[in-house]
Design an enzyme around this catalytic site. Structure first.
Site, mmCIF file in Angstrom:
data_model
loop_
_atom_site.group_PDB
_atom_site.id
_atom_site.type_symbol
_atom_site.label_atom_id
_atom_site.label_comp_id
_atom_site.label_asym_id
_atom_site.label_seq_id
_atom_site.Cartn_x
_atom_site.Cartn_y
_atom_site.Cartn_z
ATOM 1 N N GLN A 1 6.822 88.181 -88.787
ATOM 2 C CA GLN A 1 8.371 87.111 -88.957
ATOM 3 C C GLN A 1 8.085 85.868 -88.400
ATOM 4 O O GLN A 1 7.720 86.020 -87.223
ATOM 5 C CB GLN A 1 9.745 88.737 -88.652
ATOM 6 C CG GLN A 1 9.467 89.825 -89.266
ATOM 7 C CD GLN A 1 10.190 89.698 -90.938
ATOM 8 O OE1 GLN A 1 9.730 88.831 -91.540
ATOM 9 N NE2 GLN A 1 11.405 90.177 -90.716
ATOM 10 N N SER A 2 8.932 85.436 -89.222
ATOM 11 C CA SER A 2 9.213 84.376 -87.765
ATOM 12 C C SER A 2 10.098 83.775 -87.511
ATOM 13 O O SER A 2 9.878 82.994 -86.103
ATOM 14 C CB SER A 2 9.896 83.199 -89.214
ATOM 15 O OG SER A 2 9.120 82.944 -90.186
ATOM 16 N N SER A 3 10.203 84.961 -86.811
ATOM 17 C CA SER A 3 11.727 84.213 -85.281
ATOM 18 C C SER A 3 12.230 85.986 -84.993
ATOM 19 O O SER A 3 12.085 87.043 -85.709
ATOM 20 C CB SER A 3 13.286 83.776 -85.815
ATOM 21 O OG SER A 3 14.183 84.704 -86.480
ATOM 22 N N GLN B 1 14.437 87.968 -87.040
ATOM 23 C CA GLN B 1 14.568 88.225 -88.458
ATOM 24 C C GLN B 1 13.798 89.943 -87.896
ATOM 25 O O GLN B 1 14.346 90.392 -88.522
ATOM 26 C CB GLN B 1 13.214 87.443 -88.720
ATOM 27 C CG GLN B 1 13.995 86.664 -89.285
ATOM 28 C CD GLN B 1 12.971 84.879 -90.334
ATOM 29 O OE1 GLN B 1 11.870 85.398 -89.963
ATOM 30 N NE2 GLN B 1 13.591 83.968 -90.813
#
Length: 705
Positions: free
Chosen positions: A22-24, A27
């Site tokens: 997941q990008s962050s 998230q």
């Protein structure tokens, strides 16, 4: 082609790698469905024939962006295992989960094609060794990278639109907070506001960030610091980096700014900040909120910092330092127009300053323009300043006294705020301790210990304030008041006071003199000084250049004249005794530590020979004096007889050193003043000859006469 036909037995013999990302972290916490969908790909691998123990999940890159693989350890492990031939298939929900960078994506495709590894996403199974599958995967990677750009562009556009209106909430520097409506206001903490205001006032007074740090250290003051995403304020010793950051921040002047820096990603994946020029800032709105200084003061502070950090190649008025050179940063070379550099040297136990213009020599190999001793120049300029400032000394003394008192009162006010803060913390700790159940000793002991710590902090703050107040009172005691009164009556005495720091003289000079141009005249032994005052008035002075070391030890002309006169009638040893009795020393002066040096015969002889004086022997020869052989031949007698005649005063001897003499013989006959003695001597010789002739001769036996 069906996915089951692409999966071969050699693929099933190796592992199935599931990559989850997941990008962050936001998230990861909020978009849980995406995470569940990615983990659900394990069922796809099982359906294709892989055992559950063959499925390897790599989820160590949770919360990491897919823009680059340099900081993603999980992706690097995946690429390594694929290259080692351990992976039969690589699974990801979509291409963007594996990589959003075409370079990383195509590198993975190359390695998978070389190792015969399949790739699976939500749409199907692909063989990178197949041209059609590889073309499709390449298009998906390109679209994933373009999608990342579009997402960033939309987010960036919204931020820039709010920033241009001054509504985007940026992290605020210490001294500002957001109110309930989102407006920027000054910090409600009075100690924070007063400390920052005192910081800018101190910088305006001393003109240097480093000197401002020294003032805070000497006065025992601390600077506020607010950590990001924290409401707690801490007071720490002021550092130079903090001072420079505060002076360069436009928000202290009430200006909203955004985009002062941009970031470049390096090869190792790190974002390196770069500064933008002021004209390239993305947003700059003056008077957007209250500030501690005006925009004009902010620009003046930036100009001061620029001048302080500027080299000597251009005009430079550096802040005053402790050095002895009075014209620091204000002396201009009259030959090339550049500012002089300073050079200090310790000679004969004291520090000497020199104004040097040698940049052309260092850069182009040209001869040095000028090298001028600073003591005569500073003395001449100081005398001029003292003479001009005396009429305004009364007003200056009162202004200095008011400034010192205001400065001390402001520092004491800041210390009082620190005491009030410590008192509040101690009262809060006391209330917490009083509210706890006394039987709950685990909590009560901790709160009691905290209360004691706050009380010690309060006591230390009070002691520090009392000690500082006592020092401030000593700084304005009767002695200081007497010096201020003396300034009103005799400014010259105060200017020459050895206890007055050179820094204060230079600060005073900066308000009076614009610059000073120096031109050295070696043939005249002087330096011409052109002084330009702030109001435009000019003055021209002349200072005598100091003598060189050889000139300082050179015998004075009057001493040479005296030695020349004494050589007519005295030897070198006699002259040395005469000079020593009169208190005259070699070199013409008594030097520190050299007062025991006296004249000797050898030193007098050397001085006479060095300065071309005729020796005593030559002077006696010019007067007709003869050597011993010459005098004996002139008188027709033996040299021993000549010595006897000198002893009896018949011939005059003149010594020209301690070991040799010349003889004065005027005629063939003895001098007239010795005639009576000569007659007696002649009669005695004649009688002795007559007696000798009257005696009978007695021949020796055995000898026939």
């Amino acid at each position: 082609m069906n996915a089951s036909f692409k999966v071969q037995p050699q693929h099933l013999e190796r592992g199935a790698y599931l990559y989850v990302r997941q990008s962050s972290m936001r998230q990861v916490v909020e978009n849980v469905e995406s995470t569940k969908r990615q983990y659900a790909l394990r069922g796809r691998a099982t359906a294709l024939g892989w055992r559950d123990d063959q499925i390897i999940t790599i989820d160590s890159d949770q919360g990491e962006s897919g823009a680059s693989a340099s900081w993603r350890e999980g992706f690097q492990r995946l690429v390594t295992d694929v290259g080692m031939g351990r992976a039969g298939i690589v699974m990801g929900l979509e291409v963007s989960r594996l990589a959003r960078n075409n370079a990383d994506w195509h590198r993975l495709l190359e390695i998978c094609a070389f190792a015969d590894t399949l790739i699976l996403d939500e749409d199907g199974v692909y063989n990178p060794a197949s041209f059609n599958d590889r073309l499709l995967l390449g298009l998906k990677g390109t679209m994933s990278e373009a999608e990342l750009h579009l997402i960033k562009a939309r987010l960036r556009g919204g931020i820039l639109n709010k920033a241009r209106r001054g509504e985007y909430r940026c992290p605020l520097p210490t001294g500002f907070v957001y109110d309930e409506l989102g407006n920027v206001v000054l910090d409600p903490d009075l100690q924070v506001r007063e400390t920052i205001a005192y910081f800018f006032e101190t910088f305006s007074r001393v003109g240097s960030a480093c000197q401002t740090v020294k003032v805070f250290k000497n006065e025992g003051l601390r600077f506020p610091s607010r950590m990001r995403n924290e409401k707690l304020i801490t007071f720490q010793p002021l550092t130079t980096s903090t001072a420079l950051r505060t002076l360069n921040h436009p928000r202290y002047a009430g200006t909203y700014v955004y985009g002062r820096r941009y970031y470049r990603r390096t090869a190792d994946g790190k974002n390196v900040p770069r500064k933008r020029e002021r004209d390239d800032w993305l947003a700059c709105i003056p008077d957007a909120h209250p500030g501690y200084i005006t925009p004009e003061q902010f620009q003046q502070n930036l100009k001061t910092l620029e001048i302080n950090g500027r080299g000597y190649e251009v005009a430079r008025a550096s802040p005053p330092r402790e050095g002895a050179a009075l014209l620091q940063g204000r002396a201009v070379c009259g030959l090339c127009g550049r500012h002089f550099r300073l050079r200090y040297a310790t000679r004969r136990g004291r520090q000497e300053a020199w104004y040097i213009c040698d940049r052309a020599q260092g850069t182009r190999g040209e001869p040095c323009c000028q090298s001028i001793a600073g003591a005569p120049i500073d003395e001449a300029v100081g005398a001029l300043v003292a003479a001009m400032v005396t009429p305004a000394a009364v007003e200056l003394a009162l202004e200095i006294r008011r400034e010192i008192e205001i400065r001390h009162n402001e520092a004491d006010r800041l210390r009082l705020r620190a005491v009030e803060r410590a008192q509040y913390a101690a009262d809060l700790a006391q209330r917490r301790f009083m509210l706890v159940d006394p039987n709950n000793r685990l909590v009560a002991d901790t709160l009691e210990h905290e209360w004691n710590d706050k009380l010690r902090t309060l006591a230390n703050a009070r002691e520090e304030r009392e000690r500082s107040q006592q020092q401030d009172r000593l700084a304005l005691d009767d002695a200081i008041r007497e010096r201020l009164i003396a300034m009103t009556t005799d400014f010259k005495t105060l200017w020459r006071d050895q206890s007055l720091p050179n820094r204060e003289r230079k600060r005073l000079l900066a308000h009076i003199i614009e610059d000073v141009t120096l031109i050295k005249l070696p043939e005249e032994g002087t330096t011409r000084i052109h002084v330009r005052f702030k109001a435009g008035r000019t003055e021209t002075l002349t200072a005598q250049n100091p003598k060189s070391s050889a000139q300082q030890v050179k015998t004075r002309p009057e001493v040479l004249e005296l030695i020349d006169k004494l050589l007519d009638s005295h030897t070198c040893s006699e002259i040395a005794d005469i000079l020593n009795d009169q208190g005259i020393r070699p070199g013409g002066c008594v030097r520190p530590g050299k007062s025991d040096i006296r004249f000797t015969a050898l030193r007098v002889s050397y001085v006479a020979q060095r300065n071309g004086l005729r020796s005593r022997r030559d002077r006696l020869r010019d007067r007709g004096m003869l050597t011993r052989p010459e005098a004996a031949a002139r008188l027709g007698i033996h040299e021993a007889t000549l010595v006897s005649w000198v002893r009896h005063g018949l011939v005059t001897r003149h010594a020209y050193n301690d070991y040799a003499s010349l003889y004065e013989v005027s005629d063939l006959s003895p001098p007239t003043k010795h005639c009576s003695r000569w007659d007696r001597l002649t009669d005695r010789v004649a009688r002795m000859q007559a007696v000798q002739e009257s005696k009978p001769s007695h021949p020796i036996k055995g000898v026939v006469v």
